[in-house]
Design a protein around this motif. Sequence first.
Motif, mmCIF file in Angstrom:
data_model
loop_
_atom_site.group_PDB
_atom_site.id
_atom_site.type_symbol
_atom_site.label_atom_id
_atom_site.label_comp_id
_atom_site.label_asym_id
_atom_site.label_seq_id
_atom_site.Cartn_x
_atom_site.Cartn_y
_atom_site.Cartn_z
ATOM 1 N N HIS A 1 0.844 -1.206 0.000
ATOM 2 C CA HIS A 1 0.000 0.000 0.000
ATOM 3 C C HIS A 1 0.880 1.258 0.000
ATOM 4 O O HIS A 1 1.692 1.465 0.914
ATOM 5 N N PRO A 2 0.731 2.133 -0.993
ATOM 6 C CA PRO A 2 1.631 3.289 -1.110
ATOM 7 C C PRO A 2 1.384 4.370 -0.062
ATOM 8 O O PRO A 2 2.260 5.217 0.180
ATOM 9 N N GLN A 3 0.203 4.391 0.560
ATOM 10 C CA GLN A 3 -0.113 5.455 1.502
ATOM 11 C C GLN A 3 0.169 5.076 2.954
ATOM 12 O O GLN A 3 -0.144 5.840 3.860
ATOM 13 N N LEU A 4 0.748 3.896 3.184
ATOM 14 C CA LEU A 4 1.083 3.481 4.542
ATOM 15 C C LEU A 4 2.566 3.724 4.797
ATOM 16 O O LEU A 4 3.424 3.287 4.020
ATOM 17 N N ASP A 5 2.875 4.447 5.892
ATOM 18 C CA ASP A 5 4.278 4.571 6.285
ATOM 19 C C ASP A 5 4.654 3.318 7.082
ATOM 20 O O ASP A 5 3.830 2.418 7.284
ATOM 21 N N ASP A 6 5.887 3.257 7.560
ATOM 22 C CA ASP A 6 6.357 2.052 8.248
ATOM 23 C C ASP A 6 5.524 1.760 9.496
ATOM 24 O O ASP A 6 5.173 0.607 9.778
ATOM 25 N N GLU A 7 5.180 2.817 10.241
ATOM 26 C CA GLU A 7 4.405 2.633 11.464
ATOM 27 C C GLU A 7 2.989 2.146 11.148
ATOM 28 O O GLU A 7 2.463 1.225 11.775
ATOM 29 N N GLY A 8 2.364 2.767 10.148
ATOM 30 C CA GLY A 8 1.019 2.372 9.766
ATOM 31 C C GLY A 8 0.973 0.961 9.217
ATOM 32 O O GLY A 8 0.038 0.196 9.493
ATOM 33 N N ARG A 9 2.000 0.613 8.430
ATOM 34 C CA ARG A 9 2.057 -0.741 7.860
ATOM 35 C C ARG A 9 2.250 -1.775 8.972
ATOM 36 O O ARG A 9 1.620 -2.840 8.963
ATOM 37 N N ALA A 10 3.082 -1.453 9.950
ATOM 38 C CA ALA A 10 3.313 -2.379 11.066
ATOM 39 C C ALA A 10 2.023 -2.590 11.868
ATOM 40 O O ALA A 10 1.709 -3.714 12.274
ATOM 41 N N ALA A 11 1.274 -1.498 12.078
ATOM 42 C CA ALA A 11 0.017 -1.615 12.823
ATOM 43 C C ALA A 11 -0.990 -2.451 12.043
ATOM 44 O O ALA A 11 -1.699 -3.295 12.615
ATOM 45 N N ALA A 12 -1.076 -2.223 10.738
ATOM 46 C CA ALA A 12 -2.014 -2.973 9.904
ATOM 47 C C ALA A 12 -1.645 -4.452 9.862
ATOM 48 O O ALA A 12 -2.513 -5.333 9.904
ATOM 49 N N LEU A 13 -0.352 -4.746 9.793
ATOM 50 C CA LEU A 13 0.083 -6.148 9.763
ATOM 51 C C LEU A 13 -0.157 -6.824 11.108
ATOM 52 O O LEU A 13 -0.481 -8.019 11.162
ATOM 53 N N ALA A 14 -0.023 -6.067 12.209
ATOM 54 C CA ALA A 14 -0.302 -6.643 13.527
ATOM 55 C C ALA A 14 -1.776 -7.009 13.648
ATOM 56 O O ALA A 14 -2.134 -8.069 14.182
ATOM 57 N N GLU A 15 -2.645 -6.135 13.144
ATOM 58 C CA GLU A 15 -4.079 -6.428 13.148
ATOM 59 C C GLU A 15 -4.381 -7.623 12.248
ATOM 60 O O GLU A 15 -5.203 -8.484 12.584
#
Length: 361
Positions: A207-221
């Motif tokens: 996803h191009p609009q996710l930064d590292d923190e957002g991507r990590a949170a989404a992957l944790a969910e």
Amino acid sequence: MAVKEPVYYWSYLHLDQLLSAQEPLSDPTAHDELLFIVVHQAFELWFKQILFELDAVLAVMGREVVAEKDMGEVVAHLVRITKIQRLLTDQIDVLETMTPLDFLEFRDVLIPASGFQSVQFRLIENKLGLDTGHRLRIKGMPYTSVLSGEHAVTLEASERQPSLHDHLERWLRRTPFLSFGGFDFWRAYREAVGEMMARDRAVIEAHPQLDDEGRAAALAEFDATMGSFDAAFDANKWAELVRAGKRRLTHRAFLAALLINLYRDEPIFQLPFRFLTTLVDIDEGFNRLAATPRPAGPPDDRRPQSAPAARPAHEYLAAAARRHRVFTDLFDLPTFFIPRSALPPLPAEVAEQMGFRYGPS
């Protein structure tokens, strides 16, 4: 043959007894005490009707074989209960016209009586199948501690009777189509979930609009969701959750409930789907009713007699609303849903058995 006396409305409803059953205790009589009595008596009358409907449902569901045509009767009784629940919620709106200050005018004369002592409401919970291990304690004591000895014995006996949840488990376990000929629903569903989750993970990672923190949170969910599916895919893990009190339905019963929900559009599952959703509606209705704020609340002798009892009573009811659910596994079913477009297609012979045919074949 004796001539039968014509039925008279007043006598048929025993209105002499009914309308003389409101006896305020305050002296001088507080204006709002009559409202308080009428509303709570009305609650108990409706609880009586709910118990009547529940007993009819239990009689059908307790049979060795529950005929498909009888499920319409079961659903009708349960839908009636949901309508009554709406009335009960509306009655609270009437009660809320009484302010805490109005309640203080007669509150002291009610001590130690409490809405916790509604025997009929506790019977409803037990007949539905509330897990006694999940009941909140009242001042550290069992819920029966605030009741008379006779009523405590009645409720304890009801805990030992087969509940609607017990009958639901047995009924779901008998559901056909989990494995039909060469069609294995569970294997096909698991493959569909695997494909869906692989696509979802790829979307998150790219996803191009996710930064590292957002991507990590989404992957944790995402991983947490996968954990839920892993337990559902493994009968042994599911059994461990049942033993730990985190699940109530057996694995096979859970699969049957999921099958009914996912293929709800198939004619044979439309009535069972209504049955399951109405159970959830009833559970939600009672929890919403318990959590509804009241202007005063039942008396509670933990607080000074000159102060309203709303806070401790409401805190108990709000906590009970969180824990006193019965059909928790049905509430959680949406966690395991997948889009209709991703559902495994039914083999022709299975679809034919699930449908209705009219006229010559």
